[in-house]
Write an enzyme that holds these catalytic residues in place. Structure first.
Site, mmCIF file in Angstrom:
data_model
loop_
_atom_site.group_PDB
_atom_site.id
_atom_site.type_symbol
_atom_site.label_atom_id
_atom_site.label_comp_id
_atom_site.label_asym_id
_atom_site.label_seq_id
_atom_site.Cartn_x
_atom_site.Cartn_y
_atom_site.Cartn_z
ATOM 1 N N ASN A 75 -5.613 -21.454 27.136
ATOM 2 C CA ASN A 75 -3.850 -22.090 26.726
ATOM 3 C C ASN A 75 -3.457 -20.638 26.480
ATOM 4 O OD1 ASN A 75 -5.210 -20.880 24.365
ATOM 5 N ND2 ASN A 75 -4.526 -22.335 22.934
ATOM 6 N N GLU A 99 -11.510 -16.404 17.290
ATOM 7 C CA GLU A 99 -10.559 -16.933 16.455
ATOM 8 C C GLU A 99 -10.791 -18.774 16.589
ATOM 9 O OE1 GLU A 99 -7.450 -16.498 15.419
ATOM 10 O OE2 GLU A 99 -7.465 -14.421 14.617
ATOM 11 N N CYS A 111 -4.513 -24.143 19.121
ATOM 12 C CA CYS A 111 -5.661 -23.912 17.730
ATOM 13 C C CYS A 111 -4.672 -25.212 16.836
ATOM 14 C CB CYS A 111 -6.313 -23.299 18.219
ATOM 15 S SG CYS A 111 -5.172 -21.874 18.630
ATOM 16 N N GLU A 152 -5.895 -11.557 14.129
ATOM 17 C CA GLU A 152 -5.433 -10.637 14.727
ATOM 18 C C GLU A 152 -3.018 -10.807 13.852
ATOM 19 O OE1 GLU A 152 -5.817 -13.818 18.413
ATOM 20 O OE2 GLU A 152 -7.059 -12.048 19.065
HETATM 21 P P1 NDP Z 1 -14.509 -22.137 25.122
HETATM 22 O O1 NDP Z 1 -14.869 -21.881 24.059
HETATM 23 O O2 NDP Z 1 -15.103 -22.820 25.627
HETATM 24 O O3 NDP Z 1 -14.538 -20.994 25.827
HETATM 25 C C1 NDP Z 1 -13.737 -19.790 25.609
HETATM 26 C C2 NDP Z 1 -14.414 -18.504 26.051
HETATM 27 O O4 NDP Z 1 -15.628 -17.848 26.041
HETATM 28 C C3 NDP Z 1 -13.733 -18.732 28.079
HETATM 29 O O5 NDP Z 1 -13.922 -17.348 29.051
HETATM 30 C C4 NDP Z 1 -15.595 -18.873 28.036
HETATM 31 O O6 NDP Z 1 -15.488 -18.859 29.566
HETATM 32 C C5 NDP Z 1 -15.762 -17.916 27.444
HETATM 33 N N1 NDP Z 1 -17.255 -18.294 27.039
HETATM 34 C C6 NDP Z 1 -18.328 -19.406 27.221
HETATM 35 N N2 NDP Z 1 -19.710 -19.408 26.826
HETATM 36 C C7 NDP Z 1 -19.636 -18.314 26.253
HETATM 37 C C8 NDP Z 1 -20.722 -17.118 25.742
HETATM 38 N N3 NDP Z 1 -22.014 -18.205 25.890
HETATM 39 N N4 NDP Z 1 -20.504 -16.092 25.583
HETATM 40 C C9 NDP Z 1 -19.751 -15.457 25.329
HETATM 41 N N5 NDP Z 1 -18.187 -16.313 26.250
HETATM 42 C C10 NDP Z 1 -18.537 -17.043 26.740
HETATM 43 O O7 NDP Z 1 -13.212 -22.344 24.525
HETATM 44 P P2 NDP Z 1 -12.032 -22.875 25.696
HETATM 45 O O8 NDP Z 1 -11.793 -22.349 26.548
HETATM 46 O O9 NDP Z 1 -12.506 -24.378 25.865
HETATM 47 O O10 NDP Z 1 -11.052 -23.042 24.680
HETATM 48 C C11 NDP Z 1 -10.131 -24.194 24.309
HETATM 49 C C12 NDP Z 1 -10.942 -23.659 22.210
HETATM 50 O O11 NDP Z 1 -10.595 -22.652 22.332
HETATM 51 C C13 NDP Z 1 -10.483 -24.856 21.654
HETATM 52 O O12 NDP Z 1 -11.230 -24.826 20.789
HETATM 53 C C14 NDP Z 1 -9.460 -24.047 19.999
HETATM 54 O O13 NDP Z 1 -8.956 -24.871 19.547
HETATM 55 C C15 NDP Z 1 -9.621 -22.538 20.838
HETATM 56 N N6 NDP Z 1 -8.533 -21.724 20.492
HETATM 57 C C16 NDP Z 1 -8.334 -21.075 19.282
HETATM 58 C C17 NDP Z 1 -7.687 -20.159 19.187
HETATM 59 C C18 NDP Z 1 -6.718 -18.934 17.486
HETATM 60 O O14 NDP Z 1 -6.487 -18.361 17.902
HETATM 61 N N7 NDP Z 1 -8.017 -20.074 16.681
HETATM 62 C C19 NDP Z 1 -6.224 -19.787 20.270
HETATM 63 C C20 NDP Z 1 -6.690 -20.684 21.130
HETATM 64 C C21 NDP Z 1 -7.599 -21.439 21.319
HETATM 65 P P3 NDP Z 1 -14.708 -20.266 31.218
HETATM 66 O O15 NDP Z 1 -14.144 -20.954 29.960
HETATM 67 O O16 NDP Z 1 -14.681 -19.508 31.752
HETATM 68 O O17 NDP Z 1 -17.065 -20.666 30.877
#
Ligand code: NDP
Length: 487
Positions: free
Chosen positions: A151, A248, A282, A461
């Site tokens: 995002n 996060e 988020c 963070e």
């Molecule tokens: P995901 O959990 O699907 O993915 C996050 C990252 O983790 C991506 O780079 C993904 O790779 C990677 N990933 C996926 N599986 C694994 C694994 N088994 N081990 C290690 N890394 C892995 O989240 P989204 O990208 O869909 O993001 C949306 C989510 O993020 C929402 O829940 C949102 O609330 C949260 N978020 C939280 C924030 C905060 O500061 N608290 C800020 C922004 C978002 P790939 O996608 O390339 O498969």
């Protein structure tokens, strides 16, 4: 024109993989492939670790003030290239240009600047213990991994690399495979600013590449941004080598609007906290609890402003303030939540459908959607949707609404609107959330620590305390007199 192919960024330059595997990245507003990216295969993964080891040796040997000077140069370049970088973010994420142009690069640069300024001031302590004394040193951890969500791709890369690099660590960063370009641009900028090769590496790919990072024994810490479920996997995998973790994660945050609140201000906060970045934030306040005395006024103004003021379309159009969701799959997921809201008995106040704006007819848009008559146990009220979908609920009693607001396994953020200063603090102190706002919503300056309670996260963070999470304390005892020994 041929479609560009980006390689992984290792040891200060692009490095070709051996497998030849690539993945495609689409512009969410057009459904067109805009570039390809090479997957980090075993060859790249090994090279990334070797590169980071060398980068760490060079970077950690520099004084904090030398590192600070270089990072501040990177901050200047980020700001100079604001528009070029903002465009990368718009094309990768589908978010509106009017946001990316003033938020994404800016808030990323702010955090690097903040930690670059702070690092030279980080000190250990010393204390006399009798005639002897001890002192402590704040030493970097080594190689840190960053794993980002889609995002705020560039901002997340900056938020993770800023404190890590300022404290003297090397970083291997994996962006989301939906949005890989921002981190590459940041890597190039670090090199241009004078950060030694190997200090910031970018590996590309999906979950498997993230999984490799979390399990790798040469990596000391993982800072992860993403979903709660993925966070649990990351933590379990990191436990294998007892890595430090920062998490996060997601939220389902409440906003409480009391009957003495400035209702128009509260409507502004609710709209910002649900429709900014088309709802993919988020901290969004997706559960809005409104006091029954101002409920009608609140939803009347909310409906009018949502129907009149939101412009969806080509995100590069500066007039557009609602962009496309990240993918077709995510659009379908958000629409399925809307269907569930309807089938479980909530009433649609406005929105509820996919959108096909004339200027971006193939984009993954969803109408700004507001549900009323919501109940606490509905799926749309309980689960994070991560799209432009707001649930409005009514309340009467302060204690009761606090209980309802806290009745969730998540605890990322919360907000309160009231003109009663004592109530504002009394209520916010009882809300179980790590990031809280009073008569405001969503601002997250570099100075303020952010992170979740409960299953929304671990660690923080930004803010001063984050620098400590990228260092380890070494205690050194100094004997000033003869050792007393029974042997
Ligand atoms: P995901 O959990 O699907 O993915 C996050 C990252 O983790 C991506 O780079 C993904 O790779 C990677 N990933 C996926 N599986 C694994 C694994 N088994 N081990 C290690 N890394 C892995 O989240 P989204 O990208 O869909 O993001 C949306 C989510 O993020 C929402 O829940 C949102 O609330 C949260 N978020 C939280 C924030 C905060 O500061 N608290 C800020 C922004 C978002 P790939 O996608 O390339 O498969």
């Amino acid at each position: 024109m041929t479609t560009p192919v980006y390689e992984n960024f290792i040891n200060g330059h692009f490095l070709k993989n051996q497998s030849g595997d690539t993945f495609a990245v689409k512009n969410p507003a057009t459904d067109e492939v805009i570039y390809y990216v090479e997957v980090a295969d075993e060859f790249i993964q090994n090279a990334a670790i070797e590169s980071a080891k060398q980068g760490f040796a060079a970077w950690s040997a520099m004084t904090p003030i030398e590192r600070s000077r270089i990072l501040l140069k990177a901050v200047s370049i980020l700001r100079e290239r604001n528009d070029e970088l903002a465009k990368v973010e718009v094309l990768d994420t589908g978010k509106p240009w009017q946001e990316a142009e003033c938020v994404d690069v800016e808030t990323g640069a702010d955090v690097i600047e903040y930690f670059a300024g702070l690092a030279p001031a980080q000190v250990g302590q010393q204390q006399m213990v009798g005639n002897d004394f001890y002192y402590t040193r704040k030493e970097p951890l080594g190689i840190c991994a960053g794993i980002g969500a889609w995002n705020y791709p560039l901002q997340i890369a900056c938020w993770k690399s800023g404190p890590a690099l300022a404290a003297g660590n090397a970083v291997i960063f994996k962006p989301s495979e939906e949005t890989p370009l921002g981190a590459i641009k940041l890597a190039e900028i670090f090199i241009e600013a004078g950060v030694p090769a190997g200090v910031f590496n970018v590996v590309q790919g999906a979950g498997e590449v993230g999984q490799w990072l979390t399990a790798n024994p040469d990596i000391e810490k993982v800072s992860f941004t993403g979903e709660v479920g993925t966070g649990k996997k990351v933590m379990a995998s990191a436990a294998g080598s007892l890595k430090d973790v920062t998490m996060e994660l997601g939220g389902k945050s409440p906003l409480l609007v009391f009957d003495d609140a400035d209702v128009s201000q509260a409507v502004s906060a609710a709209m910002l906290g649900n429709f900014y970045t088309q709802g993919e934030v988020c901290t969004n306040c997706t559960r809005i609890y409104v006091h029954k005395n101002v409920y009608q006024q609140f939803i009347d103004e909310l409906k009018t402003r949502t129907e009149q003021n939101i412009i969806a379309g080509d995100p590069m159009d500066p007039e557009v303030n609602l962009g496309a969701l990240i993918s077709k799959k995510h659009q379908e997921l958000v629409l399925s939540y809307i269907d569930k809201g309807i089938s479980e008995g909530a009433t649609l106040l406005t929105g509820g459908k996919a959108l096909s704006p004339a200027s971006a007819p193939n984009g993954y848009f969803v109408e700004p959607t507001i549900f009323v008559d919501c109940k606490d146990d509905m799926t749309i009220v309980k689960e994070e949707i991560f799209g432009p979908v707001m649930s409005v609920l009514v309340f009467d009693d302060e204690d009761d609404v606090i209980r309802r607001a806290n009745d969730t396994h998540l605890g990322l953020a919360a907000g309160v609107f009231t003109k009663d200063i004592q109530r504002a603090h009394r209520v916010i102190h009882q809300l179980q959330a790590g990031i809280c706002w009073i008569n405001s919503y969503g601002n997250s300056p570099a100075e303020m620590p952010v992170g979740g309670y409960k299953q929304s996260g671990i660690g923080r963070e930004n803010g001063i305390e984050t620098l400590d999470h990228y260092t380890q304390t070494k205690s050194i005892y100094v004997g000033m007199s003869n050792i007393e020994s029974p042997f």
